[in-house]
Write an enzyme that holds these catalytic residues in place. Sequence first.
Site, PDB file in Angstrom:
ATOM      1  N   GLY A 104       1.031  -0.913  -0.095  1.00 44.65           N
ATOM      2  CA  GLY A 104       0.275   0.074   0.042  1.00 44.65           C
ATOM      3  C   GLY A 104       0.614   1.260   0.114  1.00 44.65           C
ATOM      4  CB  SER A 105       3.422   2.158  -1.448  1.00 39.90           C
ATOM      5  OG  SER A 105       2.957   1.366  -2.698  1.00 39.90           O
ATOM      6  NE  ARG A 106       2.826  10.953  -3.469  1.00 40.94           N
ATOM      7  CZ  ARG A 106       2.796  11.284  -2.358  1.00 40.94           C
ATOM      8  NH1 ARG A 106       1.884  11.649  -1.112  1.00 40.94           N
ATOM      9  NH2 ARG A 106       3.232  12.508  -2.627  1.00 40.94           N
TER      10      ARG A 106
END
Length: 233
Positions: A190-192
């Site tokens: 879960g990240s960007r």
Amino acid sequence: MSVVKSIQNAIPPIHPEGHKFIAIFAAATLILGWLFAPLFWIGLILTVWCALFFRDPVRVTAVTPNLVISPADGRISSVGQAVPPKELGLGDEPRLRICVFMNVFDVHVNRVPVTGKITRIAYKPGKFLNAELDKASEDNERNGIVIERQDGRTVGVVQIAGLIARRILSFTREGESLTVGDRFGLIRFGSRVDVYLPQGATALIAEGARAIAGETVLADIDGETKTPFVRVS
């Protein structure tokens, strides 16, 4: 086409990086189910989720020199001007930055947004704040790459760890030449991903829109296309 082959074609490939995690989840499911039967079903759901997290579907990428393609699946969380991280060596002038936020249900295999040579890879340890926060670009663990196009212009791509993510993987090395859409990394869980574009680039997507890695057009690097490809109603 047989039913078995149809089912196989419907299931997306799993990235090799996920095999060990799926095996761990599956083993834990069997142990928990042996200890207390209802836990088996909870473990089975989590094992399926783990397999889906590491899915690596085939993508069809538009190989058009002026178009910048999304490096990640997810929601466009920000479109605007920002100074690139210092470790990228892209200067102190603001660039057009487009941020793609990935939740735990999105595909997490990342793809290069433009064709070119990797001239720099810079890893920086940091915190694990919510990746949607703007300060996550400065404070969180991150791994950045700089891609130099054939015309000499550079594009920065930064993988940013999120609240849950604890591991950024890079599949490339400095000096390697990649084609738009090629896989270059993965982030767990879960990240960007931020993309920094050279002066003159025009965004063709709006905040809140959904992007697909290797397919969705984010920008025109030449600034010639003025109408966004993707709007949010």
